[in-house]
Scaffold this active site. Structure first.
Site, PDB file in Angstrom:
ATOM      1  CE  LYS A  86      -1.683   1.612   3.961  1.00 37.11           C
ATOM      2  NZ  LYS A  86      -0.740   2.337   4.828  1.00 37.11           N
ATOM      3  CG  HIS A  89       0.562  -4.584   8.089  1.00 31.22           C
ATOM      4  ND1 HIS A  89       0.297  -3.306   7.669  1.00 31.22           N
ATOM      5  CD2 HIS A  89       0.649  -4.522   9.432  1.00 31.22           C
ATOM      6  CE1 HIS A  89       0.216  -2.517   8.728  1.00 31.22           C
ATOM      7  NE2 HIS A  89       0.432  -3.227   9.812  1.00 31.22           N
ATOM      8  CE  LYS A 145      -1.908  -5.341  12.685  1.00 29.89           C
ATOM      9  NZ  LYS A 145      -0.620  -5.140  13.331  1.00 29.89           N
ATOM     10  CG  ASP A 191      -1.286   5.731   6.666  1.00 28.57           C
ATOM     11  OD1 ASP A 191      -0.615   5.092   5.835  1.00 28.57           O
ATOM     12  OD2 ASP A 191      -1.008   5.754   7.885  1.00 28.57           O
ATOM     13  CE  LYS A 242       0.544   7.722  11.488  1.00 28.39           C
ATOM     14  NZ  LYS A 242       0.773   6.305  11.797  1.00 28.39           N
ATOM     15  CG  HIS A 259      -4.554  -0.949   7.724  1.00 28.02           C
ATOM     16  ND1 HIS A 259      -4.030  -1.875   6.858  1.00 28.02           N
ATOM     17  CD2 HIS A 259      -3.548  -0.068   7.972  1.00 28.02           C
ATOM     18  CE1 HIS A 259      -2.764  -1.560   6.604  1.00 28.02           C
ATOM     19  NE2 HIS A 259      -2.464  -0.472   7.249  1.00 28.02           N
ATOM     20  CD  GLU A 263      -0.747   4.090  14.094  1.00 27.42           C
ATOM     21  OE1 GLU A 263       0.278   3.415  13.984  1.00 27.42           O
ATOM     22  OE2 GLU A 263      -1.168   4.846  13.217  1.00 27.42           O
TER      23      GLU A 263
HETATM   24  C1  BG6 Z   1       0.560   1.322   8.105  1.00 25.57           C
HETATM   25  C2  BG6 Z   1       0.408   2.819   8.074  1.00 25.57           C
HETATM   26  O1  BG6 Z   1      -0.062   0.741   7.000  1.00 25.57           O
HETATM   27  O2  BG6 Z   1      -0.025   0.812   9.297  1.00 25.57           O
HETATM   28  C3  BG6 Z   1       1.050   3.438   9.303  1.00 25.57           C
HETATM   29  O3  BG6 Z   1       1.007   3.343   6.903  1.00 25.57           O
HETATM   30  C4  BG6 Z   1       0.505   2.818  10.559  1.00 25.57           C
HETATM   31  O4  BG6 Z   1       0.849   4.847   9.318  1.00 25.57           O
HETATM   32  C5  BG6 Z   1       0.579   1.300  10.483  1.00 25.57           C
HETATM   33  O5  BG6 Z   1       1.273   3.288  11.648  1.00 25.57           O
HETATM   34  C6  BG6 Z   1      -0.136   0.670  11.648  1.00 25.57           C
HETATM   35  O6  BG6 Z   1       0.149  -0.698  11.655  1.00 25.57           O
HETATM   36  P1  BG6 Z   1       0.171  -1.525  13.006  1.00 25.57           P
HETATM   37  O7  BG6 Z   1       0.447  -2.913  12.578  1.00 25.57           O
HETATM   38  O8  BG6 Z   1       1.238  -0.926  13.860  1.00 25.57           O
HETATM   39  O9  BG6 Z   1      -1.193  -1.314  13.587  1.00 25.57           O
END
Ligand code: BG6
Length: 507
Positions: free
Chosen positions: A164, A194, A198, A251, A356, A256, A232
């Site tokens: 992505k 990703h 998980k 993002d 964030k 996600h 986050e």
């Molecule tokens: C990424 C984003 O795809 O996922 C990031 O670009 C983000 O900005 C991250 O921090 C979050 O992933 P995870 O696995 O830490 O929740």
């Protein structure tokens, strides 16, 4: 295949012989996630003995220097303790090719190197290319691979993993899909998200379809609303360049968060075959009603963090971060209310939020059930009934909890709210992983279940397109939330208007 076997089915069965070619191997993603994930696979004996890695990067460097660099970096990011013998074994399979991605000569040299690796590692002409580069290189790399004869599958397989962001809006995602499909079959394209790697995300399917008690309640008759939060504590770190063009919405949401929505909302697939699962996920995303402009104004919230305290540390505001415009209007927080227009979910709001520099790192899904009727409690000291909530904790804690009411001991009827908790780590042991190992292994064996199909990606962008348009047209007043808070005030207000509230963790 039984639902929980989807996570376990291939333990003990390594990937197929192949070469993994990583474009952008010196970058953050490869160093922090991909190479540690390969180490994890090596540790679990899940790499074929005939497996090799060829990193491609524009830095001039010989293979030995590259290997030494990995030897230093790997312990920082690998899940768990690193075993030096295993690192040596893995390094023995890792090779390096320097070259510019825009130079056709790189791809000619790549062809020659791959043929050599086929000889030395017996990789049988099977290659998968991981595009861990800036998105502007995705289409040009695939075109050059094709021109060099490296995408054609004759007695071997060739696959491409695309990171992505897949496009930056609906139009560009469609254009990228068309471009890739000029050179590849859909079945060769593995669009990675990703989140699907998980364990706890995959477990949503097992949880829903391996248990008889929840599925009958999993609909508009019993569910009041769904909340999905991806909070986050990190800021934008060193990614200002990328994030300035992306922002929280692009993002996190079309990828996600909508993946999570689709797993919660989908109908049971007819099997765990890749397309059976993805058909249902795609249907769920297509059922999301696109917001009108008025709804964007009412049912979405954006924010940007100013300075504040996170975990007791003073941190700067987004506009003061490296490579960020001091007048930036990029959002670092996004929240919205969506509806799915189908029989299962009509009139059940799905509230989504991500941001964030929030108070805590926590990804969780709250399924809130409808309240029980109050009638029996009218003449008791009980003032109201709390609704039952089922919470799926994705990270950092992995588990589930069910909240319900119980009578407090004593002569009068008083209620307490209790939580029945299940923690993955306590029951199954802690499995530390990067989230990428399962996805890399799946690509090696040709299982695309956990990868996004072109229609899913486009449906995701379709959901957020009006939000992108309206937000672009109306300049925001930023910053509007303090680092270390739960985001802008309007985010809470959006739910309060509906008589609801976000559930924050830790509470
Ligand atoms: C990424 C984003 O795809 O996922 C990031 O670009 C983000 O900005 C991250 O921090 C979050 O992933 P995870 O696995 O830490 O929740």
């Amino acid at each position: 295949m039984s639902p929980d076997s989807i996570n376990l089915t291939r333990i003990g069965k390594p990937g197929k012989p192949c070469v993994m070619v990583i474009f952008g191997v010196a970058g953050d993603l490869a160093q922090r996630k991909l190479l540690p994930a390969l180490y994890y696979l090596a540790h679990h004996r899940l790499l074929a003995p005939e497996f090799a890695v060829l990193g491609v990067g524009h830095q001039e460097m010989d293979a030995e220097t590259f290997r030494e660099h990995i030897r230093e970096e790997l312990p920082k990011f690998a899940p768990g303790q690193v075993d030096p013998d295993l690192v040596n074994e893995l390094l023995g399979r890792i090779h390096y090719l320097s070259g510019e991605f825009g130079d056709p000569g790189t791809f000619e040299r790549l062809r020659v190197r791959l043929a050599e690796l086929d000889q030395t590692h017996h990789t049988k002409g099977n290659y998968f290319y991981y595009l861990a580069t800036s998105p502007s290189f995705f289409a040009p790399i695939v075109e050059r691979l094709h021109t060099a004869g490296l995408t054609q599958q004759e007695g071997s397989w060739r696959r491409v993993i695309v990171e992505k962001p897949f496009g930056s809006d609906l139009k560009s995602a469609r254009a990228l899909n068309r471009k890739l499909l000029d050179y590849l079959e859909e079945s060769q394209i593995y669009r990675i998200d990703h989140y699907l790697g998980k364990e706890t995300v995959q477990n949503i399917l097992a949880f829903r379809f391996a248990n008889g008690i929840f599925e009958p309640l999993w609909n508009r008759q019993y569910i009041d609303h769904v909340q999905i939060s991806v909070a986050e504590t990190v800021g934008v770190e060193q990614r200002g360049n990328y994030y300035e063009h992306s922002g929280a919405l692009r993002d996190m949401v079309p990828n996600h968060l909508l993946q999570l929505v689709s797993l919660i909302a989908m109908e049971p697939p007819i099997s765990f075959q890749a397309d059976a699962v993805r058909d249902e996920q795609a249907k769920a995303v297509r059922a999301i009603l696109p917001l009108t402009e008025e709804q964007v104004l009412r049912d979405t919230v954006r924010g940007q963090y100013g300075e504040g305290l996170v975990g007791g540390q003073r941190v700067s505001g987004y506009r003061q971060e490296p490579r960020v415009d001091p007048e930036s209007t990029t959002e670092t927080f996004a929240a919205m209310k969506l509806h799915l227009d189908n029989w299962r979910w009509a009139d059940v709001p799905f509230y989504l939020r991500t941001g964030k520099r929030l108070q805590a790192r926590n990804t969780h899904i709250v399924i809130q059930f409808r309240r029980a009727p109050f009638v029996l409690f009218r003449d008791t000291p009980v003032e109201d009934l709390s609704p039952n909530q089922l919470v799926l904790h994705i990270q950092p804690e992995e588990g589930m909890s069910l909240r319900f009411a119980a009578k407090r001991p004593g002569p009068v009827m008083r209620l307490g709210t209790v939580d029945m908790d299940f923690e993955y780590g306590a029951t199954f042991g802690q499995v530390s992983s990067t989230g990428y190992e399962r996805l890399l292994l799946d690509c090696m064996i040709g299982d695309a279940t956990l990868f996004q199909r072109s229609d899913m990606v486009e449906a995701g962008w379709g959901v957020v397109q009006t939000i992108l348009d309206v937000w672009k047209a109306l300049p925001p007043k930023f910053p509007n939330y303090e680092a270390g808070s739960w985001g802008p005030r309007e985010s809470g207000a959006m739910l309060e208007r509906d008589g609801r509230s976000w559930r924050d963790f830790p509470c």
